[in-house]
Motif scaffolding. Structure first.
Motif, PDB file in Angstrom:
ATOM      1  N   LEU A 106       2.761   5.818  -3.152  1.00 40.13           N
ATOM      2  CA  LEU A 106       3.851   6.598  -3.742  1.00 40.13           C
ATOM      3  C   LEU A 106       3.615   6.783  -5.241  1.00 40.13           C
ATOM      4  O   LEU A 106       3.844   7.866  -5.788  1.00 40.13           O
ATOM      5  CB  LEU A 106       5.197   5.920  -3.487  1.00 40.13           C
ATOM      6  N   GLY A 107       3.129   5.740  -5.899  1.00 39.35           N
ATOM      7  CA  GLY A 107       2.812   5.849  -7.315  1.00 39.35           C
ATOM      8  C   GLY A 107       1.712   6.866  -7.567  1.00 39.35           C
ATOM      9  O   GLY A 107       1.799   7.686  -8.491  1.00 39.35           O
ATOM     10  N   THR A 108       0.688   6.855  -6.738  1.00 40.11           N
ATOM     11  CA  THR A 108      -0.411   7.808  -6.863  1.00 40.11           C
ATOM     12  C   THR A 108       0.086   9.233  -6.666  1.00 40.11           C
ATOM     13  O   THR A 108      -0.408  10.167  -7.303  1.00 40.11           O
ATOM     14  CB  THR A 108      -1.519   7.482  -5.830  1.00 40.11           C
ATOM     15  N   LEU A 109       1.075   9.393  -5.801  1.00 43.66           N
ATOM     16  CA  LEU A 109       1.641  10.717  -5.530  1.00 43.66           C
ATOM     17  C   LEU A 109       2.632  11.167  -6.607  1.00 43.66           C
ATOM     18  O   LEU A 109       3.200  12.253  -6.508  1.00 43.66           O
ATOM     19  CB  LEU A 109       2.327  10.723  -4.162  1.00 43.66           C
ATOM     20  N   GLY A 110       2.843  10.324  -7.612  1.00 41.95           N
ATOM     21  CA  GLY A 110       3.750  10.693  -8.694  1.00 41.95           C
ATOM     22  C   GLY A 110       5.210  10.380  -8.423  1.00 41.95           C
ATOM     23  O   GLY A 110       6.083  10.764  -9.196  1.00 41.95           O
ATOM     24  N   GLN A 111       5.486   9.688  -7.348  1.00 45.28           N
ATOM     25  CA  GLN A 111       6.860   9.315  -6.999  1.00 45.28           C
ATOM     26  C   GLN A 111       7.131   7.919  -7.573  1.00 45.28           C
ATOM     27  O   GLN A 111       7.338   6.951  -6.847  1.00 45.28           O
ATOM     28  CB  GLN A 111       7.043   9.365  -5.486  1.00 45.28           C
ATOM     29  N   THR A 112       7.144   7.850  -8.892  1.00 48.17           N
ATOM     30  CA  THR A 112       7.168   6.575  -9.596  1.00 48.17           C
ATOM     31  C   THR A 112       8.392   5.729  -9.290  1.00 48.17           C
ATOM     32  O   THR A 112       8.267   4.533  -9.047  1.00 48.17           O
ATOM     33  CB  THR A 112       7.034   6.802 -11.115  1.00 48.17           C
ATOM     34  N   SER A 113       9.568   6.319  -9.317  1.00 49.31           N
ATOM     35  CA  SER A 113      10.766   5.498  -9.075  1.00 49.31           C
ATOM     36  C   SER A 113      10.760   4.919  -7.665  1.00 49.31           C
ATOM     37  O   SER A 113      11.086   3.746  -7.467  1.00 49.31           O
ATOM     38  CB  SER A 113      12.046   6.274  -9.353  1.00 49.31           C
ATOM     39  N   GLU A 114      10.358   5.718  -6.667  1.00 45.46           N
ATOM     40  CA  GLU A 114      10.269   5.219  -5.290  1.00 45.46           C
ATOM     41  C   GLU A 114       9.191   4.146  -5.180  1.00 45.46           C
ATOM     42  O   GLU A 114       9.352   3.143  -4.482  1.00 45.46           O
ATOM     43  CB  GLU A 114       9.962   6.356  -4.303  1.00 45.46           C
ATOM     44  N   THR A 124       9.757   0.269  -3.997  1.00 44.64           N
ATOM     45  CA  THR A 124       8.984  -0.216  -2.857  1.00 44.64           C
ATOM     46  C   THR A 124       8.138  -1.426  -3.247  1.00 44.64           C
ATOM     47  O   THR A 124       8.104  -2.431  -2.522  1.00 44.64           O
ATOM     48  CB  THR A 124       8.089   0.907  -2.303  1.00 44.64           C
ATOM     49  N   LEU A 125       7.466  -1.350  -4.381  1.00 37.67           N
ATOM     50  CA  LEU A 125       6.642  -2.470  -4.838  1.00 37.67           C
ATOM     51  C   LEU A 125       7.489  -3.701  -5.135  1.00 37.67           C
ATOM     52  O   LEU A 125       7.056  -4.827  -4.868  1.00 37.67           O
ATOM     53  CB  LEU A 125       5.826  -2.043  -6.065  1.00 37.67           C
ATOM     54  N   ARG A 155       0.826  -1.213   0.000  1.00 42.38           N
ATOM     55  CA  ARG A 155       0.000   0.000   0.000  1.00 42.38           C
ATOM     56  C   ARG A 155       0.861   1.265   0.000  1.00 42.38           C
ATOM     57  O   ARG A 155       0.496   2.264  -0.604  1.00 42.38           O
ATOM     58  CB  ARG A 155      -0.976  -0.025   1.165  1.00 42.38           C
ATOM     59  N   LEU A 156       2.014   1.207   0.676  1.00 42.38           N
ATOM     60  CA  LEU A 156       2.948   2.328   0.628  1.00 42.38           C
ATOM     61  C   LEU A 156       3.413   2.551  -0.804  1.00 42.38           C
ATOM     62  O   LEU A 156       3.382   3.677  -1.317  1.00 42.38           O
ATOM     63  CB  LEU A 156       4.142   2.070   1.549  1.00 42.38           C
ATOM     64  N   GLY A 157       3.828   1.481  -1.467  1.00 47.79           N
ATOM     65  CA  GLY A 157       4.292   1.598  -2.844  1.00 47.79           C
ATOM     66  C   GLY A 157       3.215   2.132  -3.770  1.00 47.79           C
ATOM     67  O   GLY A 157       3.470   3.016  -4.600  1.00 47.79           O
ATOM     68  N   ARG A 158       2.018   1.611  -3.629  1.00 46.98           N
ATOM     69  CA  ARG A 158       0.917   2.080  -4.473  1.00 46.98           C
ATOM     70  C   ARG A 158       0.629   3.559  -4.226  1.00 46.98           C
ATOM     71  O   ARG A 158       0.398   4.327  -5.158  1.00 46.98           O
ATOM     72  CB  ARG A 158      -0.331   1.232  -4.208  1.00 46.98           C
ATOM     73  N   ALA A 194       1.104 -10.416  -5.694  1.00 47.09           N
ATOM     74  CA  ALA A 194       0.325 -10.285  -6.936  1.00 47.09           C
ATOM     75  C   ALA A 194      -0.187  -8.860  -7.103  1.00 47.09           C
ATOM     76  O   ALA A 194      -0.144  -8.300  -8.209  1.00 47.09           O
ATOM     77  CB  ALA A 194      -0.832 -11.276  -6.938  1.00 47.09           C
ATOM     78  N   GLU A 195      -0.643  -8.252  -6.011  1.00 42.67           N
ATOM     79  CA  GLU A 195      -1.125  -6.871  -6.063  1.00 42.67           C
ATOM     80  C   GLU A 195       0.028  -5.916  -6.400  1.00 42.67           C
ATOM     81  O   GLU A 195      -0.146  -4.976  -7.182  1.00 42.67           O
ATOM     82  CB  GLU A 195      -1.741  -6.466  -4.721  1.00 42.67           C
ATOM     83  N   ALA A 196       1.178  -6.172  -5.815  1.00 46.64           N
ATOM     84  CA  ALA A 196       2.345  -5.323  -6.068  1.00 46.64           C
ATOM     85  C   ALA A 196       2.790  -5.440  -7.524  1.00 46.64           C
ATOM     86  O   ALA A 196       3.130  -4.437  -8.156  1.00 46.64           O
ATOM     87  CB  ALA A 196       3.485  -5.690  -5.121  1.00 46.64           C
ATOM     88  N   GLU A 197       2.777  -6.657  -8.058  1.00 46.63           N
ATOM     89  CA  GLU A 197       3.169  -6.856  -9.454  1.00 46.63           C
ATOM     90  C   GLU A 197       2.196  -6.146 -10.397  1.00 46.63           C
ATOM     91  O   GLU A 197       2.612  -5.537 -11.379  1.00 46.63           O
ATOM     92  CB  GLU A 197       3.257  -8.353  -9.784  1.00 46.63           C
ATOM     93  N   GLN A 198       0.922  -6.194 -10.086  1.00 46.68           N
ATOM     94  CA  GLN A 198      -0.076  -5.505 -10.904  1.00 46.68           C
ATOM     95  C   GLN A 198       0.148  -3.989 -10.849  1.00 46.68           C
ATOM     96  O   GLN A 198       0.093  -3.296 -11.865  1.00 46.68           O
ATOM     97  CB  GLN A 198      -1.477  -5.844 -10.419  1.00 46.68           C
ATOM     98  N   ALA A 199       0.418  -3.471  -9.648  1.00 49.56           N
ATOM     99  CA  ALA A 199       0.682  -2.035  -9.494  1.00 49.56           C
ATOM    100  C   ALA A 199       1.937  -1.634 -10.260  1.00 49.56           C
ATOM    101  O   ALA A 199       1.971  -0.566 -10.886  1.00 49.56           O
ATOM    102  CB  ALA A 199       0.817  -1.676  -8.012  1.00 49.56           C
ATOM    103  N   LYS A 200       2.965  -2.491 -10.246  1.00 46.98           N
ATOM    104  CA  LYS A 200       4.195  -2.204 -11.001  1.00 46.98           C
ATOM    105  C   LYS A 200       3.907  -2.115 -12.488  1.00 46.98           C
ATOM    106  O   LYS A 200       4.423  -1.223 -13.175  1.00 46.98           O
ATOM    107  CB  LYS A 200       5.248  -3.281 -10.719  1.00 46.98           C
ATOM    108  N   ARG A 201       3.075  -3.023 -13.000  1.00 45.42           N
ATOM    109  CA  ARG A 201       2.712  -2.966 -14.420  1.00 45.42           C
ATOM    110  C   ARG A 201       1.964  -1.672 -14.738  1.00 45.42           C
ATOM    111  O   ARG A 201       2.219  -1.037 -15.762  1.00 45.42           O
ATOM    112  CB  ARG A 201       1.866  -4.181 -14.802  1.00 45.42           C
ATOM    113  N   SER A 202       1.076  -1.260 -13.856  1.00 47.24           N
ATOM    114  CA  SER A 202       0.311  -0.018 -14.062  1.00 47.24           C
ATOM    115  C   SER A 202       1.223   1.196 -14.131  1.00 47.24           C
ATOM    116  O   SER A 202       0.934   2.157 -14.842  1.00 47.24           O
ATOM    117  CB  SER A 202      -0.685   0.222 -12.937  1.00 47.24           C
TER     118      SER A 202
END
Length: 104
Positions: free
Chosen positions: A65-73, A77-78, A60-63, A92-100
């Motif tokens: 961070l992605g929502t906040l535009g901090q893509t590399s972080e 994290t993911l 959830r932290l990684g996701r 599985a959720e983290a891998e899906q978020a990484k693909r997104s």
């Protein structure tokens, strides 16, 4: 007299507190406060990085961070979810978020 605190009781109380932090993050995320949600997830993960909600907190932290535009972080994290918790369903959720996020 108040009941004696035992190691088992202390551990159970600590786990409840950590779950509360995860729940706080989820509530903040639902309210649209992604920045504070990310802080709550970080706090939850940092409090017990090997505990029962650690993988979910890290995901959830990684996701967030992605929502906040901090893509590399977010990508780093993911990726850590699978490294630290290879058998957890959060992978599985983290891998899906990484693909997104088009993570490498």
């Amino acid at each position: 007299p108040p009941p004696r605190s035992t190691p088992k009781t202390h551990r159970r109380q600590r786990q409840m507190c950590i779950r509360d932090r995860l729940g706080r993050g989820e509530a903040l995320e639902a309210l649209g406060d992604t920045r504070e949600a990310a802080r709550a997830y970080l706090d939850s993960f940092s409090s017990d990085p090997t505990g029962p909600v650690a993988a979910q907190s890290l995901f959830r932290l990684g996701r967030s961070l992605g929502t906040l535009g901090q893509t590399s972080e977010a990508c780093v994290t993911l990726s850590e979810v699978a490294i630290r918790f290879p058998t957890d369903p959060a992978v599985a959720e983290a891998e899906q978020a990484k693909r997104s996020l088009s993570c490498p």
